[in-house]
Scaffold this active site. Sequence first.
Site, PDB file in Angstrom:
ATOM      1  N   GLY A  23      69.383 -45.040  84.130  1.00  0.00           N
ATOM      2  CA  GLY A  23      68.794 -45.646  85.206  1.00  0.00           C
ATOM      3  C   GLY A  23      69.933 -45.887  86.234  1.00  0.00           C
ATOM      4  O   GLY A  23      69.657 -46.248  87.378  1.00  0.00           O
ATOM      5  N   GLU A  32      71.605 -44.124  77.985  1.00  0.00           N
ATOM      6  CA  GLU A  32      70.770 -42.916  78.305  1.00  0.00           C
ATOM      7  C   GLU A  32      71.045 -42.438  79.632  1.00  0.00           C
ATOM      8  O   GLU A  32      69.971 -42.701  80.462  1.00  0.00           O
ATOM      9  CB  GLU A  32      69.217 -43.171  77.907  1.00  0.00           C
ATOM     10  CG  GLU A  32      69.171 -43.723  76.479  1.00  0.00           C
ATOM     11  CD  GLU A  32      67.614 -43.968  76.279  1.00  0.00           C
ATOM     12  OE1 GLU A  32      66.879 -44.216  77.278  1.00  0.00           O
ATOM     13  OE2 GLU A  32      67.329 -44.474  75.159  1.00  0.00           O
ATOM     14  N   CYS A  61      50.383 -26.818 101.898  1.00  0.00           N
ATOM     15  CA  CYS A  61      49.349 -27.222 102.558  1.00  0.00           C
ATOM     16  C   CYS A  61      49.065 -28.803 102.713  1.00  0.00           C
ATOM     17  O   CYS A  61      47.971 -29.356 102.250  1.00  0.00           O
ATOM     18  CB  CYS A  61      47.920 -26.654 102.499  1.00  0.00           C
ATOM     19  SG  CYS A  61      48.014 -24.831 102.943  1.00  0.00           S
ATOM     20  N   GLU A  62      50.308 -29.426 102.854  1.00  0.00           N
ATOM     21  CA  GLU A  62      50.219 -30.929 102.804  1.00  0.00           C
ATOM     22  C   GLU A  62      51.024 -31.439 104.089  1.00  0.00           C
ATOM     23  O   GLU A  62      52.094 -31.047 104.240  1.00  0.00           O
ATOM     24  CB  GLU A  62      50.546 -31.319 101.800  1.00  0.00           C
ATOM     25  CG  GLU A  62      49.697 -30.926 100.270  1.00  0.00           C
ATOM     26  CD  GLU A  62      48.603 -32.024 100.356  1.00  0.00           C
ATOM     27  OE1 GLU A  62      48.654 -33.080 100.888  1.00  0.00           O
ATOM     28  OE2 GLU A  62      47.703 -31.653  99.515  1.00  0.00           O
TER      29      GLU A  62
END
Length: 463
Positions: A278, A320, A391-392
């Site tokens: 993270g 990680e 198309c957004e």
Amino acid sequence: MSRSAHPAGPRHGDVLPEGHYQAPPADLNALDPKVWSRTVARDAEGVATVGGIDVKQLAAEFGTPAYVLDESDFRTRARAWRDAFGTDADVYYAGKAFLSKAIVRWLHEEGLNLDVCSVGELAVALAAGMPPERIALHGNNKSVDELEHAVKTGVGHIVVDSYEEIERLAAIAARQGVRQQVLIRITVGVEAHTHEFIATAHEDQKFGLSLNGGAAAEAVRRVLGHDSLELRGIHSHIGSQIFDTAGFEVAARRVVGLLAEIRDEHGVELPEIDLGGGLGIAYTSEDDPREPAEIAAALADIVRRECTAANLDTPRLSVEPGRAIVGPTAFTLYEVGTVKPLEGLRTYVSVDGGMSDNIRTALYDAEYSVALVSRTSEAEPMLVRVVGKHCESGDIVVRDAFLPADLTPGDLIAVPATGAYCRSMASNYNHALKPPVVAVKDGAARVIVRRETEEDLLRLDIG
């Protein structure tokens, strides 16, 4: 008259008030090394290059849009994480950030392990030759088939996430005559300073077993009660795109507290803890990520200090990183299709990709940088919104940035720091074809994930 509608205006367009956005950079032609991969530069003609190859050549050979990945930078960052943590810790690359067979081979060669969260990611890892004992399997709802396959192939660690999974896995391991090593994922109640959708250690979410509610302690009892399971340690992950280790300090303190409770109740000292990943990267010049060596020293000190206070032997630490390795190593190369000025608002720059190759802006309000890379320009800066061809109205790649006012159709622009979660979350919305991933190194370029074709789409559509 209905009051549910209102006249369109600046509020409807989500226009930033003057002074809200950052001022234009002093030099629109500069490529900030904080957000671009290490080998990116401009040549004598002002064309951006990566790995010694100019972007015009890449566009001509591989087309646009394309993810361009700097192999040397990837290997350097992977090695930096491995070296920072040394032989007394394990670095697992988080495959969900971006995974391909080439990536797996590079990780193997640089001495990193790999975590996967699906049978598909596991298949890629095994196909590319990652030793199964160096793989960890994650997931909050692993199927019976996934667990059976993981146990059969000899996956090193399985991170269990629920009571049901403990019982399923114990039965599967018993049937196969295996004693499967597991970690228990817990939620430690840490509120990471990140977007709600990528904060994963607070109580009200789907991952892990609650420390505060006693579910984590009960999971320990259940795992220890099965001869077919070997409890190796505790796993915690507090979120993504985090820039400091304060949250990790709180998480480590609570994880170590659980280790002490396990020792006191069961007479067992667990040998491993995994603090997840993270750690953030620079998407814009304002971001300030920490270096792997600094992170490693801070995490090791936190764990050592907390274990000393609890009178515990210091367990082996795992981390990680995924985004922190691959994120900065790639950019997405686009061709400008239209440039549409809206008087008094901003200029919309439409490119030949969009939310199908980078959903993060729409999903997380992610911020990105962007630059004109096929040439330099001395034109004045203009406020732009880089949008896709879907198309957004939410099909936004870069919400607000500055590009030269002489930008024109056919120019190449690039969005850096797109190595993580862009190709892995890419879609076929509007039946768009997913772009290729092109690896560059030392003046050579090769496709490591090819561009999709219409035949690829039609092959799955059996009519």
